[in-house]
Design an enzyme around this catalytic site. Structure first.
Site, PDB file in Angstrom:
ATOM      1  N   LYS A  39      30.985  27.220  47.270  1.00  0.00           N
ATOM      2  CA  LYS A  39      31.735  27.783  46.146  1.00  0.00           C
ATOM      3  C   LYS A  39      32.766  26.737  45.723  1.00  0.00           C
ATOM      4  O   LYS A  39      33.646  26.368  46.504  1.00  0.00           O
ATOM      5  CB  LYS A  39      32.445  29.074  46.552  1.00  0.00           C
ATOM      6  N   GLY A  55      44.189  37.466  43.688  1.00  0.00           N
ATOM      7  CA  GLY A  55      45.128  38.179  44.535  1.00  0.00           C
ATOM      8  C   GLY A  55      46.037  39.158  43.831  1.00  0.00           C
ATOM      9  O   GLY A  55      46.912  39.753  44.452  1.00  0.00           O
ATOM     10  N   ALA A  59      37.752  37.375  41.784  1.00  0.00           N
ATOM     11  CA  ALA A  59      39.214  37.348  41.688  1.00  0.00           C
ATOM     12  C   ALA A  59      39.784  38.478  40.832  1.00  0.00           C
ATOM     13  O   ALA A  59      39.329  38.727  39.720  1.00  0.00           O
ATOM     14  CB  ALA A  59      39.712  36.005  41.130  1.00  0.00           C
ATOM     15  N   GLY A  60      40.813  39.119  41.379  1.00  0.00           N
ATOM     16  CA  GLY A  60      41.575  40.107  40.645  1.00  0.00           C
ATOM     17  C   GLY A  60      41.107  41.542  40.782  1.00  0.00           C
ATOM     18  O   GLY A  60      41.817  42.465  40.392  1.00  0.00           O
ATOM     19  N   ASN A 114      38.003  40.141  48.089  1.00  0.00           N
ATOM     20  CA  ASN A 114      38.601  39.747  49.353  1.00  0.00           C
ATOM     21  C   ASN A 114      39.945  40.454  49.566  1.00  0.00           C
ATOM     22  O   ASN A 114      40.100  41.308  50.433  1.00  0.00           O
ATOM     23  CB  ASN A 114      38.762  38.236  49.414  1.00  0.00           C
ATOM     24  N   THR A 115      40.942  40.101  48.734  1.00  0.00           N
ATOM     25  CA  THR A 115      42.291  40.599  48.939  1.00  0.00           C
ATOM     26  C   THR A 115      42.352  42.126  49.005  1.00  0.00           C
ATOM     27  O   THR A 115      43.008  42.688  49.891  1.00  0.00           O
ATOM     28  CB  THR A 115      43.212  40.095  47.817  1.00  0.00           C
TER      29      THR A 115
END
Length: 263
Positions: free
Chosen positions: A104, A165, A191-192, A213-214
């Site tokens: 990635k 995040g 993301a987000g 992830n986050t």
């Protein structure tokens, strides 16, 4: 019309590698690495991203890779790269370290919002694709760059939903829709995404997968959160395949309004 059997065989490909799960996960921000394996089992995720700088074979049993089941494929990322050259170097080190051919690409020069540098990402993709890597580039949503990454040999594109995040969801929704419409590559919204409902919305829009992830790692129960995101991704994908009806401006009754008490 898509049958139930067909949706069960709905396979996602990156290069020649097939995946049944459309939820990609990550290894960062967990309170304990011991949670990663049960989270993966609950979520069904088959591809997990790992920052190469967190891989340490000399740490033996404490190496981050020791916490990931062998059945789950590793997606090393080039976190920390500020230029295409640094990203390429990190990818080559990852391959030498035994992390495989998946990579990635993350090239980030904006340290406030951590937005990807599309020019550096495109350059690194061109180089690494020619070297046989299966390249998944993390990118700012951009139609021209989407086409350029296709021509450069990317296996997928990973446009962000909102800054990494932030849990702000699909702030780039309008551009994501356009990218999904024109892209010849799998689109992974990265993301987000902070809620399962946001993941479902991305899949309903036509994204091929999402990376979370986050939101999972920082929840109070990452195992349950992983399961919740898995169900949301499946629901969103099935809704997309079912071709749901369009929204309407005016009411449209479900039952006849005439023919009983009055004609």
């Amino acid at each position: 019309m898509m049958s139930t059997k067909e949706t069960e065989n709905d396979t996602l490909y990156f290069g020649d590698v097939a995946f049944s799960s459309r939820l990609l996960t990550g290894t960062g921000k967990f309170a304990s690495r011991d949670i990663i394996a049960p989270m993966l089992e609950a979520s069904g995720s088959e591809l997990i991203t790992v920052a190469l700088r967190r891989v340490d074979p000399d740490a033996k049993e404490k190496d981050i890779l020791q916490y990931i089941p062998k059945s789950v494929r590793i997606l090393p990322n080039t976190s920390g790269a500020r230029t295409a050259e640094e990203a390429v170097r990190i990818a080559r080190i990852a391959r030498e370290a035994g992390c495989g051919d998946f990579i990635k690409i993350e090239v980030i020069t904006d340290m406030k919002y951590l937005l990807p540098d599309n020019a550096g990402t495109l350059k690194a993709t061109e180089i690494l694709a020619k070297e046989g890597f299966i390249v998944l580039p993390y990118m700012m949503p951009d139609i021209t760059v989407t086409k350029q990454l296709h021509d450069a040999g990317a296996a997928a594109i990973m446009p962000l939903g909102s800054p990494i995040g932030t849990n702000r969801g699909l702030e780039m929704k309008a551009m994501l829709k356009r990218i999904i419409e024109i892209s010849k590559l799998p689109v992974v919204v990265d993301a987000g995404i902070g809620r399962p409902s946001q993941a479902a919305e991305a899949m309903e829009m036509g994204a091929d997968a999402v990376l979370v992830n986050t939101a999972i790692a920082t929840s109070h129960d990452p195992v349950m959160a992983g399961k919740a995101f898995s169900l949301a991704v499946q629901a969103g994908r099935m809704a997309r395949l079912a071709q749901m009806a369009e929204e309407k401006e005016y009411a449209d009754a479900s039952s006849p309004l005439t023919g009983f008490l009055r004609q």
